[in-house]
Design an enzyme around this catalytic site. Sequence first.
Site, mmCIF file in Angstrom:
data_model
loop_
_atom_site.group_PDB
_atom_site.id
_atom_site.type_symbol
_atom_site.label_atom_id
_atom_site.label_comp_id
_atom_site.label_asym_id
_atom_site.label_seq_id
_atom_site.Cartn_x
_atom_site.Cartn_y
_atom_site.Cartn_z
ATOM 1 N N CYS A 143 -1.536 -3.294 6.706
ATOM 2 C CA CYS A 143 -1.569 -2.041 7.486
ATOM 3 C C CYS A 143 -2.847 -1.983 8.326
ATOM 4 O O CYS A 143 -2.951 -1.214 9.272
ATOM 5 C CB CYS A 143 -1.454 -0.824 6.584
ATOM 6 S SG CYS A 143 -2.762 -0.673 5.358
ATOM 7 N N CYS A 179 0.838 -1.192 0.000
ATOM 8 C CA CYS A 179 0.000 0.000 0.000
ATOM 9 C C CYS A 179 0.872 1.239 0.000
ATOM 10 O O CYS A 179 1.931 1.277 0.617
ATOM 11 C CB CYS A 179 -0.965 0.007 1.180
ATOM 12 S SG CYS A 179 -0.244 0.536 2.740
ATOM 13 N N GLU A 180 0.401 2.231 -0.716
ATOM 14 C CA GLU A 180 1.216 3.442 -0.841
ATOM 15 C C GLU A 180 1.159 4.312 0.408
ATOM 16 O O GLU A 180 1.921 5.254 0.539
ATOM 17 C CB GLU A 180 0.789 4.242 -2.076
ATOM 18 C CG GLU A 180 -0.610 4.818 -2.001
ATOM 19 C CD GLU A 180 -0.981 5.553 -3.285
ATOM 20 O OE1 GLU A 180 -0.451 5.194 -4.344
ATOM 21 O OE2 GLU A 180 -1.793 6.486 -3.202
ATOM 22 N N HIS A 181 0.270 3.998 1.339
ATOM 23 C CA HIS A 181 0.174 4.817 2.555
ATOM 24 C C HIS A 181 1.137 4.363 3.635
ATOM 25 O O HIS A 181 1.621 5.180 4.419
ATOM 26 C CB HIS A 181 -1.264 4.783 3.095
ATOM 27 C CG HIS A 181 -2.265 5.265 2.095
ATOM 28 N ND1 HIS A 181 -3.390 4.546 1.760
ATOM 29 C CD2 HIS A 181 -2.279 6.378 1.331
ATOM 30 C CE1 HIS A 181 -4.068 5.210 0.836
ATOM 31 N NE2 HIS A 181 -3.415 6.310 0.553
ATOM 32 N N HIS A 182 1.393 3.055 3.729
ATOM 33 C CA HIS A 182 2.262 2.532 4.796
ATOM 34 C C HIS A 182 3.420 1.694 4.269
ATOM 35 O O HIS A 182 4.239 1.234 5.052
ATOM 36 C CB HIS A 182 1.437 1.663 5.760
ATOM 37 C CG HIS A 182 0.275 2.379 6.371
ATOM 38 N ND1 HIS A 182 -0.989 2.342 5.819
ATOM 39 C CD2 HIS A 182 0.188 3.161 7.470
ATOM 40 C CE1 HIS A 182 -1.814 3.078 6.557
ATOM 41 N NE2 HIS A 182 -1.121 3.575 7.569
ATOM 42 N N HIS A 220 -5.083 -6.271 3.755
ATOM 43 C CA HIS A 220 -4.064 -5.232 3.906
ATOM 44 C C HIS A 220 -3.409 -5.332 5.274
ATOM 45 O O HIS A 220 -4.081 -5.203 6.293
ATOM 46 C CB HIS A 220 -4.699 -3.851 3.742
ATOM 47 C CG HIS A 220 -5.166 -3.592 2.338
ATOM 48 N ND1 HIS A 220 -4.598 -2.637 1.533
ATOM 49 C CD2 HIS A 220 -6.120 -4.203 1.591
ATOM 50 C CE1 HIS A 220 -5.187 -2.655 0.344
ATOM 51 N NE2 HIS A 220 -6.125 -3.603 0.357
ATOM 52 N N GLN A 224 -5.561 -0.389 -3.650
ATOM 53 C CA GLN A 224 -6.232 -1.497 -4.328
ATOM 54 C C GLN A 224 -7.167 -0.978 -5.420
ATOM 55 O O GLN A 224 -7.329 -1.613 -6.459
ATOM 56 C CB GLN A 224 -6.994 -2.334 -3.289
ATOM 57 C CG GLN A 224 -7.501 -3.657 -3.869
ATOM 58 C CD GLN A 224 -8.182 -4.517 -2.831
ATOM 59 O OE1 GLN A 224 -7.759 -4.570 -1.667
ATOM 60 N NE2 GLN A 224 -9.244 -5.187 -3.221
HETATM 61 ZN ZN LIG Z 1 -1.880 1.109 4.211
#
Ligand SMILES: [Zn+2]
Length: 210
Positions: free
Chosen positions: A172, A101-104, A170, A142
Amino acid sequence: MDAYAAKPVLVGADAVPLNANTPRPSRDEALKAVRTLLAWAGDDPDREGLKDTPKRVVDAYAEWFEGYDADPAKELSRTFEDVQGYDDMVLLRDIEVESHCEHHMAPFLGKAYVAYLPTEKVVGISKIARVVEIFSKRLQTQEVLTNQIAAAIEDHLAPAGVAVLIDAEHQCMTTRGVHHRHVSTITTRFTGAFKSDPALTERFLKLAKG
Ligand SMILES: [Zn+2]
């Protein structure tokens, strides 16, 4: 870098590579960055067990993110026109999705189900799985991943419709934050006949999950 990287959903003539303004750092800089994270986490980067960790992490990153150096368009460029009148859906089930994931930068793992309705062009089925892999091996959400796979097939095969479903967990969400174990996320993208014909959508979902 290819056109799909820059425009998360669709290609455009004005697409610019994602790293256009940020040149790729050297391997040495990457090794130092991992060392910094190890120390920041509270450990001693010089102790025996961690001595080679930056090297291993950088090698792992090269593998997890190899999708930045691959071009989905190239995979889909060799098509076959002799389908001898075959005009029903081509469906690939259970394609492994290993993405981050690009956030975590945490892994999200699951399966993709991809179908298209060929008009005059088909592609080797392994190429579809490869396209899923290339887009997966980048930092993703996603939703964007789902759209990119559909857009690439749409662009290159000009099918009567495309259906993409991804079902993934996910990390995260499962290993940190809310700690919801076993929650999976489903995303879908339907185009053409898969969008306009509910019976076809239904058949896709049945075959995919059946
Ligand atoms: Zn994430």
